[in-house]
Write a protein that holds these residues in place. Structure first.
Motif, mmCIF file in Angstrom:
data_model
loop_
_atom_site.group_PDB
_atom_site.id
_atom_site.type_symbol
_atom_site.label_atom_id
_atom_site.label_comp_id
_atom_site.label_asym_id
_atom_site.label_seq_id
_atom_site.Cartn_x
_atom_site.Cartn_y
_atom_site.Cartn_z
ATOM 1 N N ARG A 1 23.530 65.222 51.945
ATOM 2 C CA ARG A 1 24.763 65.697 52.595
ATOM 3 C C ARG A 1 24.625 65.632 54.109
ATOM 4 N N LEU B 1 32.117 63.040 49.913
ATOM 5 C CA LEU B 1 31.147 62.476 50.856
ATOM 6 C C LEU B 1 30.462 61.256 50.242
ATOM 7 N N LYS C 1 30.664 72.079 45.518
ATOM 8 C CA LYS C 1 31.197 70.940 44.752
ATOM 9 C C LYS C 1 30.125 69.878 44.533
ATOM 10 N N SER C 2 29.380 69.562 45.588
ATOM 11 C CA SER C 2 28.384 68.489 45.424
ATOM 12 C C SER C 2 27.196 68.954 44.583
ATOM 13 N N LEU C 3 27.043 70.275 44.434
ATOM 14 C CA LEU C 3 25.929 70.798 43.629
ATOM 15 C C LEU C 3 26.370 71.181 42.213
ATOM 16 N N ASN D 1 27.084 62.650 42.994
ATOM 17 C CA ASN D 1 27.197 64.082 43.296
ATOM 18 C C ASN D 1 27.921 64.333 44.619
ATOM 19 N N LEU D 2 27.611 63.519 45.631
ATOM 20 C CA LEU D 2 28.270 63.705 46.932
ATOM 21 C C LEU D 2 29.771 63.429 46.823
ATOM 22 N N LYS E 1 31.833 64.159 44.644
ATOM 23 C CA LYS E 1 32.594 65.336 44.195
ATOM 24 C C LYS E 1 33.073 66.164 45.380
ATOM 25 N N ALA E 2 32.393 66.010 46.515
ATOM 26 C CA ALA E 2 32.810 66.739 47.713
ATOM 27 C C ALA E 2 33.398 65.765 48.748
ATOM 28 N N LYS F 1 16.545 67.955 42.338
ATOM 29 C CA LYS F 1 17.855 67.331 42.518
ATOM 30 C C LYS F 1 18.668 68.072 43.586
ATOM 31 N N MET F 2 18.538 69.394 43.595
ATOM 32 C CA MET F 2 19.257 70.186 44.592
ATOM 33 C C MET F 2 18.799 69.790 45.992
ATOM 34 N N VAL G 1 23.945 70.692 39.393
ATOM 35 C CA VAL G 1 22.566 71.107 39.643
ATOM 36 C C VAL G 1 22.238 72.351 38.821
ATOM 37 N N ILE H 1 20.305 66.335 47.005
ATOM 38 C CA ILE H 1 21.725 66.378 47.359
ATOM 39 C C ILE H 1 21.921 67.069 48.707
#
Ligand code: SF4
Ligand code: SF4
Lengths: 296, 176
Positions: A64, A113, B160-162, A107-108, A110-111, A56-57, B165, A60
């Motif tokens: 990004r 994006l 933040k995006s991780l 997940n993106l 949250k930042a 998953k890391m 994870v 993401i």
């Protein structure tokens, strides 16, 4: 794309860390071919090194970079086979797998994006063949390298898995070969040509990794190649940086210069070895450019 | 060196986790695990198996099917795979062998077993965006050669995006 060909250049991590010659020679040849390179406005590692520990890391991190490129409305040009394979795989998944696309965006977001799947990712070799075309490259050659016999190593992640890499034949790679032959050099076939260089295992078991590299060097040597041409900084490191170590470890003697493809093309375009950072190569390549300069 | 524990000839039935194969099949890339019919193409075409005395992808696939959870996940050999994807391309049953290895490694990581190299790469990425810590002399040389500035990472945004994870949480708890 209209008028001038323009790409965001994705250097990855290993090139700025220790393989500058690949970047330097790439910028030279692409400038000559009138391609504009734009730097990534923001960057993080493509994610591949984290895939073994957290898939998953990786997803993401790759996404990004795609999101950043989408904001620029620009396709990505990669130099590393690993970055290339990863970004292309994730880009394909974003475009084709709605569920995965949604979960990546959660997940993106949250930042701040988001990724849409609106751009393409291409390795240098693909840009040269698919976008610019062999004819255009041929026109830029002033110094054909007709006396040279070399071998190629494309690298795993540009060839496999076939389904997501999908632009060359993993059993009989032809893309890099056609790019080599356009410089006038002959590209020799050798045994287990599309096999792994060993790089991904080197952090876990150096000896086994170097045995893979050694095996390939043996095959390359046995067909009489004067140099090996690579298109990935990791493969290059295994063959060039580690060649001396391999020679010592296994009591072998190779002395095979390892060139980044744009260094070879650059010579044929008339650039000097200095312009192409030949001095950065660990295995001395002076006999390669000595035999090319005789032609001038 | 790695131990030859994979050659053990009998298994204790108490060590079998029948759900293990379903657990693996639920991860992307693990879906076809049950389709393997043990032909051995993956092992015979694997460049790592050629030089390792212990790494045999077919065997790992079989042990995973049988539910030998602990033995598979504690096996050092799963970390040897070079992710070259030769096996995945050649498997006649469409098993994504290389991806299964990745699923197994990911599961191992969740138990806290992480080869050091990945902690190093991971913490460098979280700090700088780059997998390696790029020395200042390299940055200076870029400038001297007239190369463009290296693109910068935004570590806060990356973090933040991780947020969800597991491995990132792991690094910040137990890392360094
Ligand atoms: S090649 Fe496929 S079917 Fe054959 S043993 Fe390996 S995983 Fe099983
Ligand atoms: S991906 Fe791993 S298991 Fe498959 S052939 Fe390559 S090294 Fe062997």
């Amino acid at each position: 794309m209209a008028e001038k060909d323009k790409y965001l250049i994705f250097l990855g991590c290993l090139i700025p860390y220790r393989v500058a010659a690949y970047e330097i020679s790439t910028r030279r040849i692409l400038q000559k071919l009138d391609v504009e390179l734009v730097e990534m406005p923001e960057f993080n590692c493509c994610g591949l090194p984290m895939d073994p520990v957290d898939h998953k890391m990786m997803l993401i991190m790759a996404a990004r970079n795609l999101a950043v490129a989408e904001q620029q409305c620009s396709d990505i040009l990669t130099l590393c086979s690993g970055c290339s394979g990863t970004l292309r795989k994730v880009n394909k998944a974003v475009k084709e797998n709605k569920k995965l696309w949604r979960s990546i965006n959660t997940n993106l977001n949250k930042a701040g994006l988001k990724v849409e799947g609106s751009i393409e990712v291409k390795h240098l070799v693909q840009v040269l063949i698919e976008d610019l075309g062999l004819e255009r490259i041929k026109d830029s050659i002033v110094n054909p390298l007709t006396t040279l016999k070399v071998a190629e190593h494309s690298g795993c992640h540009i060839l496999r898995p076939k389904e997501s890499a999908g632009f060359d034949d993993p059993e009989d790679p032809k893309m890099l070969k056609s790019l080599i032959e356009i410089t006038g050099a002959k590209c020799l076939d050798y045994m287990n040509e599309s096999e792994c260089c060993g790089a991904p295992s080197s952090g876990i078991n150096d000896k086994i990794a170097l045995q893979l590299t050694k095996d390939k060097l043996n095959h390359i040597k046995s067909v009489g190649a004067q140099a090996l041409i690579t298109i990935c900084p990791f493969c290059h490191m295994m063959y060039d940086t580690n060649q001396g170590r391999i020679e010592k470890m296994f009591r072998e003697n190779y002395g095979i210069p390892i060139l980044h493809y744009p260094q070879l093309l650059g010579l044929a375009m008339g650039f000097s070895p200095v312009d192409l950072a030949f001095g950065d190569l660990r295995v001395d390549a002076s006999n390669i450019y000595a035999c090319t300069s005789e032609l001038r | 060196m790695i131990t030859v524990e994979t050659y053990q000839t009998h298994v204790e039935t108490s060590g079998i986790d029948k759900r293990f194969k379903y657990e693996i099949s639920r991860f992307p890339g693990g879906e076809k695990l049950l389709d393997c019919f043990q032909c051995g193409t993956c092992t015979s075409d694997c460049p790592i198996a050629r030089f390792s005395d212990t790494y045999r992808p077919r065997q790992i696939i079989r042990m995973a099917q049988l539910g030998l959870r602990e033995r598979v996940l504690s096996s050092e050999t799963i970390w040897l795979c070079a992710s070259c994807f030769t096996c995945s391309d050649h498997c006649p049953r469409g098993v994504e062998v290389a991806d299964v290895m990745r699923v197994l490694r990911n599961l191992t990581t969740q138990q806290g077993h992480i080869p050091r190299i990945f902690r190093e790469l991971g913490s460098s990425i979280l700090e700088s965006g780059y997998a390696y810590r790029i020395p200042k002399r390299r940055i200076d040389r870029r400038e001297a050669l007239g190369l463009p500035l290296l693109p910068k990472c935004n570590p806060e945004s990356l973090a933040k995006s991780l947020r969800n994870v597991r491995f990132r949480q792991f690094l910040s708890e137990k890392g360094r």
